[in-house]
Design an enzyme around this catalytic site. Structure first.
Site, PDB file in Angstrom:
ATOM      1  N   GLY A 194      -9.057  -6.303  -0.976  1.00  0.00           N
ATOM      2  CA  GLY A 194      -7.832  -5.595  -1.357  1.00  0.00           C
ATOM      3  C   GLY A 194      -7.304  -6.089  -2.692  1.00  0.00           C
TER       4      GLY A 194
ATOM      5  N   GLY B 160      -9.045  -1.531   0.984  1.00  0.00           N
ATOM      6  CA  GLY B 160      -9.714  -2.351  -0.036  1.00  0.00           C
ATOM      7  C   GLY B 160     -10.944  -1.631  -0.577  1.00  0.00           C
TER       8      GLY B 160
ATOM      9  CE  LYS C 168       1.962  -7.974   7.279  1.00  0.00           C
ATOM     10  NZ  LYS C 168       0.833  -8.940   7.256  1.00  0.00           N
TER      11      LYS C 168
ATOM     12  CE1 TYR D  46       3.320  -4.194   6.296  1.00  0.00           C
ATOM     13  CE2 TYR D  46       5.199  -4.023   4.818  1.00  0.00           C
ATOM     14  CZ  TYR D  46       3.949  -4.513   5.100  1.00  0.00           C
ATOM     15  OH  TYR D  46       3.324  -5.332   4.193  1.00  0.00           O
TER      16      TYR D  46
ATOM     17  CG  LEU E  16      -4.004 -11.907   1.753  1.00  0.00           C
ATOM     18  CD1 LEU E  16      -3.880 -13.331   2.274  1.00  0.00           C
ATOM     19  CD2 LEU E  16      -4.701 -11.927   0.399  1.00  0.00           C
TER      20      LEU E  16
ATOM     21  CB  ALA F 132      -0.261 -12.203   3.375  1.00  0.00           C
TER      22      ALA F 132
END
Ligand code: UDP
Length: 332
Positions: A11, A37, A154, A150, A77, A118
């Site tokens: 990515g 990616g 996370k 999202y 990530l 991340a």
């Protein structure tokens, strides 16, 4: 010489991180399903013997376990990113972000391998405090609005990572990334800076969503990557959350003006209502400025590239790519 696994290494940020680690003489294994990616992101290091790339998903657990077994530390990530993609594809966002982290932590814990997760400034949600500090409250919108899935996914990743640290002593560090920009970031999933640059180079219009008075702080990937590497190397960072980004604030309208001034003062800038840009009732964040005191204390981090420098790099990069002959055409 250390060995690293980077999930999501093909990515935008992952490929810059892979280049930096390989340049230090380290070994890098990449696991990437190429959902967002691209192998081409690794062009500069593709032939380096210290790089191996595996195209697969974390759902291939035996493979994930083996890759973790072979490395000293994991940069996790791999995630669904980009507000546009999240709004369009919430199932994938939730499943990828939560399940991927669960599996990485499970297998890293078995072998006691340090993990950097991340995360994102989205976890602060609508928190209006300026600047945002790591221990501030989260203020998320309702579940009916896909955008917040999202931030929630996370936040669960962060909880899980910190729980592995507390309960199992697994060294886990959380990097909350604010808007990171630079070459190889694509605009198709909604990221504003590559979109504005591409739009300007194509003759416009530059599309500002809402009234453009919302602001962001843009950090250059070349400043963010060394910070991630230092956090991984720093033993005291384990069990901690760090903001990583820039604190130079700009409104989106000002950003559009800057891009226009640098590329072509004649192109139009248009305002598009949020409902048209995203979905009915979309909630945008007004401001998002990181408090960088904690990461400064931990690793001496300070962003080096100004917004103008970043824009100059990005515009030059997009121009160079546009000028390159298409590979197929070149071969004829
Ligand atoms: N944005 C915009 N035009 C675009 C894409 C994005 O005005 O073509 C706005 C978007 O609504 C937001 C800001 O730019 O206010 C940053 O958007 P991005 O998706 O890059 O990051 P995030 O919202 O996650 O900070």
């Amino acid at each position: 010489m250390a060995k690293h696994l980077i999930t999501g290494g093909a990515g935008f940020i992952g490929s810059h991180l892979a280049e930096a680690l390989v340049a230090c003489g380290d070994e890098v294994q990449i696991l990437d399903d190429l959902s967002t990616g691209q192998i081409a992101n690794l062009d500069r290091i593709r032939d380096n013997p210290r790089l191996t790339v595996t195209v697969d998903t974390f759902a291939n657990e035996p493979l994930l376990a083996e890759l973790i077994d072979r490395c000293d530390a994991v940069f996790h990530l791999a995630a669904t990113v980009g507000v546009m993609l999240i709004v369009q594809d919430p199932i994938r966002t939730i499943e990828t972000n939560i399940r991927g982290t669960e599996l990485v932590l499970k297998h890293a814990s078995k072998k006691k391998k340090k993990v950097l997760i991340a995360s994102t400034s989205e976890v602060y949600g609508k928190g209006a405090k300026i600047p945002l500090s790591e221990d501030d409250d989260m203020l998320l919108g309702p579940t009916a609005k896909a955008r917040w899935s999202y931030a929630c996914s996370k936040a669960v990743d962060e909880f899980l990572g910190l729980a592995y640290w507390k309960e199992k002593g697994l060294p886990v560090v959380i990097a909350r990334l604010f808007n990171t920009v630079g070459p190889r970031q694509v605009g198709q999933y909604g990221m504003v800076m590559p979109r504005f640059v591409q739009q300007a180079l194509a003759g416009g219009p530059i599309t500002v969503y809402g009234d453009g008075r919302q602001s962001r702080c843009f950090a250059y990937v070349g400043d963010v990557v060394p910070a991630l590497m230092r956090l991984m190397e720093t033993a005291e960072a384990a069990g901690q959350v760090y903001n990583v980004g820039s604190d130079q604030e700009v409104t989106i309208a000002q950003l559009a003006e800057k891009v226009r001034a640098k590329v072509n003062p004649d192109i139009p800038i248009v305002n598009i209502p949020y409902d048209k840009a995203y979905e009915e009732g979309f909630e945008d964040l007004k401001r998002r400025v990181p408090d960088l005191a904690r990461i400064k204390r931990a690793i001496g981090y300070a962003p080096r590239h100004s917004l103008d420098e970043i824009l100059d790099i990005l515009i030059a990069d997009h121009r160079a790519k546009a000028a390159k002959p298409h590979p197929k055409k070149a071969a004829v």
